[in-house]
Design an enzyme around this catalytic site. Structure first.
Site, mmCIF file in Angstrom:
data_model
loop_
_atom_site.group_PDB
_atom_site.id
_atom_site.type_symbol
_atom_site.label_atom_id
_atom_site.label_comp_id
_atom_site.label_asym_id
_atom_site.label_seq_id
_atom_site.Cartn_x
_atom_site.Cartn_y
_atom_site.Cartn_z
ATOM 1 N N HIS A 1 0.875 -1.180 0.000
ATOM 2 C CA HIS A 1 0.000 0.000 0.000
ATOM 3 C C HIS A 1 0.912 1.229 0.000
ATOM 4 O O HIS A 1 1.425 1.636 1.035
ATOM 5 C CB HIS A 1 -0.896 -0.043 1.236
ATOM 6 C CG HIS A 1 -2.101 0.849 1.136
ATOM 7 N ND1 HIS A 1 -3.102 0.655 0.216
ATOM 8 C CD2 HIS A 1 -2.460 1.952 1.839
ATOM 9 C CE1 HIS A 1 -4.035 1.583 0.349
ATOM 10 N NE2 HIS A 1 -3.665 2.393 1.330
ATOM 11 N N LYS B 1 -10.671 6.227 -3.929
ATOM 12 C CA LYS B 1 -9.771 7.310 -3.554
ATOM 13 C C LYS B 1 -8.376 6.925 -4.007
ATOM 14 O O LYS B 1 -7.873 5.870 -3.624
ATOM 15 C CB LYS B 1 -9.818 7.528 -2.042
ATOM 16 C CG LYS B 1 -9.157 8.807 -1.611
ATOM 17 C CD LYS B 1 -9.435 9.070 -0.131
ATOM 18 C CE LYS B 1 -8.291 8.552 0.708
ATOM 19 N NZ LYS B 1 -8.439 8.932 2.133
ATOM 20 N N LYS C 1 -4.403 7.544 -3.981
ATOM 21 C CA LYS C 1 -3.313 8.167 -3.255
ATOM 22 C C LYS C 1 -2.411 8.862 -4.271
ATOM 23 O O LYS C 1 -1.992 8.229 -5.257
ATOM 24 C CB LYS C 1 -2.533 7.108 -2.474
ATOM 25 C CG LYS C 1 -3.348 6.492 -1.332
ATOM 26 C CD LYS C 1 -3.585 7.519 -0.244
ATOM 27 C CE LYS C 1 -4.208 6.902 0.992
ATOM 28 N NZ LYS C 1 -4.321 7.890 2.078
ATOM 29 N N ASP D 1 -6.170 11.764 -2.501
ATOM 30 C CA ASP D 1 -5.588 12.104 -1.198
ATOM 31 C C ASP D 1 -4.084 12.282 -1.386
ATOM 32 O O ASP D 1 -3.375 11.328 -1.702
ATOM 33 C CB ASP D 1 -5.864 10.974 -0.201
ATOM 34 C CG ASP D 1 -5.382 11.299 1.204
ATOM 35 O OD1 ASP D 1 -4.806 12.399 1.409
ATOM 36 O OD2 ASP D 1 -5.583 10.459 2.099
ATOM 37 N N GLU E 1 -8.139 15.559 -0.850
ATOM 38 C CA GLU E 1 -7.868 15.434 0.579
ATOM 39 C C GLU E 1 -6.444 15.876 0.900
ATOM 40 O O GLU E 1 -5.488 15.470 0.228
ATOM 41 C CB GLU E 1 -8.080 13.967 0.990
ATOM 42 C CG GLU E 1 -7.843 13.680 2.454
ATOM 43 C CD GLU E 1 -8.242 12.246 2.807
ATOM 44 O OE1 GLU E 1 -8.984 11.620 2.025
ATOM 45 O OE2 GLU E 1 -7.802 11.765 3.854
ATOM 46 N N ASP F 1 -7.591 16.255 6.583
ATOM 47 C CA ASP F 1 -7.425 15.008 7.342
ATOM 48 C C ASP F 1 -6.320 15.200 8.383
ATOM 49 O O ASP F 1 -6.600 15.450 9.556
ATOM 50 C CB ASP F 1 -7.123 13.848 6.391
ATOM 51 C CG ASP F 1 -7.003 12.512 7.116
ATOM 52 O OD1 ASP F 1 -7.370 12.452 8.300
ATOM 53 O OD2 ASP F 1 -6.546 11.516 6.511
ATOM 54 N N LYS G 1 -11.422 10.460 12.359
ATOM 55 C CA LYS G 1 -10.780 9.190 12.705
ATOM 56 C C LYS G 1 -10.741 9.110 14.216
ATOM 57 O O LYS G 1 -10.284 10.056 14.868
ATOM 58 C CB LYS G 1 -9.345 9.112 12.159
ATOM 59 C CG LYS G 1 -9.272 8.962 10.654
ATOM 60 C CD LYS G 1 -7.846 8.999 10.137
ATOM 61 C CE LYS G 1 -7.840 8.895 8.625
ATOM 62 N NZ LYS G 1 -6.520 9.211 8.037
ATOM 63 N N GLU H 1 -14.239 5.232 4.494
ATOM 64 C CA GLU H 1 -13.259 4.363 3.813
ATOM 65 C C GLU H 1 -12.866 3.221 4.748
ATOM 66 O O GLU H 1 -11.691 2.890 4.864
ATOM 67 C CB GLU H 1 -12.035 5.176 3.374
ATOM 68 C CG GLU H 1 -11.304 5.828 4.514
ATOM 69 C CD GLU H 1 -10.112 6.680 4.079
ATOM 70 O OE1 GLU H 1 -10.182 7.299 3.010
ATOM 71 O OE2 GLU H 1 -9.130 6.715 4.838
HETATM 72 MG MG MG Z 1 -6.076 10.886 4.439
#
Ligand code: MG
Length: 370
Positions: free
Chosen positions: A19, A163, A165, A194, A220, A245, A269, A323
């Site tokens: 990831h 989303k 990255k 993001d 984001e 975020d 979060k 997410e």
């Molecule tokens: Mg984020």
């Protein structure tokens, strides 16, 4: 409900594929699980998920475990678990910062409270306002063909929000990635990006303008978390909504973002807000400021996901979905029945407490040995 035993467990669970993001590439997520047991034998669980050391924020699984073992566990033993607000405040006084560590404990307190009363935590938060939450799947940075193949496979499984990255590569390459994904998934699938703080102001403006033809829902955290003026400037300069975020941990952060302006959405979060009450406080500031909310993740197991989900179900300002895809990306889990998904959404949990049953043999399987 006097707390008798506090256990802090370090664990690592690999992800199904690397990831990659602007700040790190993950092969495994590092966890700290908190197990609270009352003197009557009731057990509650909490979780802090960390992305490969102190990369996303200052905390790592190692710092979370050390903080909890030395400064929280000895104090928590003998305390009344029903006083979540009082314990939250005292814990914040004893432990400055370290919201991931505090969140893991607070989650376990809510799990205990729900189990003691035989109700799901969302009932204690005012009841759920939705029975499913639209789910965004995160496409990390991979080869262009691999990203497109993953998006296509996920669309076939019912996913309708992605989303990407970004900011690990030059802007032109990110624009090409988004163009290819849009072409692959068609116009009816939602796309978001993001940058994880990876751009400076001019690069962010250039990138977002170049991405405008591809119909993004939001961008984001384009710039560094401390740059609220930058977020405001960017938000006022482009048509695409901007989400904060990493800039938004606490209700005080949320208030400062609302005052600076330009930002349309706040990512909630539990970990960055030190638990459910902190995340709900951020949601209330958003509501008061006319902002929307989204429930992000740190790639939690079904345990942490269940805790985040309680907020996503109960907080009306969460109008941008979530997410909570961690259990789908991790190679293992720690509960008997994982959280459930259908038709591109995560489904409500209505069991007592956080709504999942931790299986200690699974926890043992992933526990760090060294
Ligand atoms: Mg984020």
């Amino acid at each position: 409900m006097i707390i008798g035993d506090v256990r802090v467990i370090r664990a690592d669970i690999p992800v199904a594929r690397p990831h990659a993001m602007s700040f790190t590439t993950l092969e495994a997520v590092n966890f700290v699980f908190v197990r609270l047991e009352t003197r009557d034998g009731l057990v509650g669980w909490g979780e802090a998920a960390c992305l490969g050391g102190p990369t996303w924020s200052e905390e790592s699984a190692e710092s979370v475990a050390a903080t909890l073992e030395r400064y929280v566990a000895p104090w928590l033993r003998g305390r009344d678990a029903t006083g979540i607000e009082a314990l939250r405040i005292e814990m914040a006084r004893r432990v400055q910062g370290n919201p991931f560590a505090r969140a893991a404990v607070e989650m376990a307190l809510w799990d205990l409270a729900g189990r003691a009363l035989g109700v799901p935590v969302h009932r204690l938060l005012g009841g759920r306002v939705r029975d499913r939450v639209p789910l965004s799947w995160s496409l990390a940075v991979a080869s262009p063909d691999a990203e497109v193949a993953e998006a296509r496979a996920r669309v076939a499984l019912g996913h309708r929000i992605f989303k990407l990255k970004t900011a690990a590569h030059p802007v032109a390459r990110d624009v090409e990635r988004v163009r290819r994904i849009r072409e692959a998934v068609g116009p009816d699938v939602a796309l978001r990006v993001d940058a994880n703080q990876g751009w400076d102001r001019p690069t962010a403006l250039r990138a977002i303008r170049a991405l405008e033809p591809y119909g993004l829902d939001f961008v984001e955290q384009p710039v560094a978390r401390w740059d609220l003026e930058g977020l405001a400037h960017i938000g006022r300069s482009v048509a695409v909504p901007i989400m904060a975020d990493e800039s938004c941990f606490t209700p005080q952060d949320a208030l400062a973002i609302a005052r600076a302006g330009g930002v349309s959405i706040l990512a909630l979060k539990l970990t960055k807000s030190a638990g459910i009450l902190g995340a709900l406080a951020v949601a209330r500031v958003a509501e008061a400021a006319g902002l929307g909310c989204y429930v992000g993740c740190m790639i939690e197991t079904s345990l942490g996901t269940a805790a985040y989900l309680q907020v996503a179900l109960a907080a009306a300002p969460v109008t941008w979905g979530c997410e909570l895809f961690g259990p789908l990306l991790l190679r293992g889990d720690v509960v008997r029945q994982p959280v459930r998904y259908a038709d591109g959404a995560i489904l409500a949990l209505d069991g007592p407490g956080l709504g999942v049953e931790v299986d200690e043999t699974f926890v043992k399987e992933w526990t760090r040995r060294a």
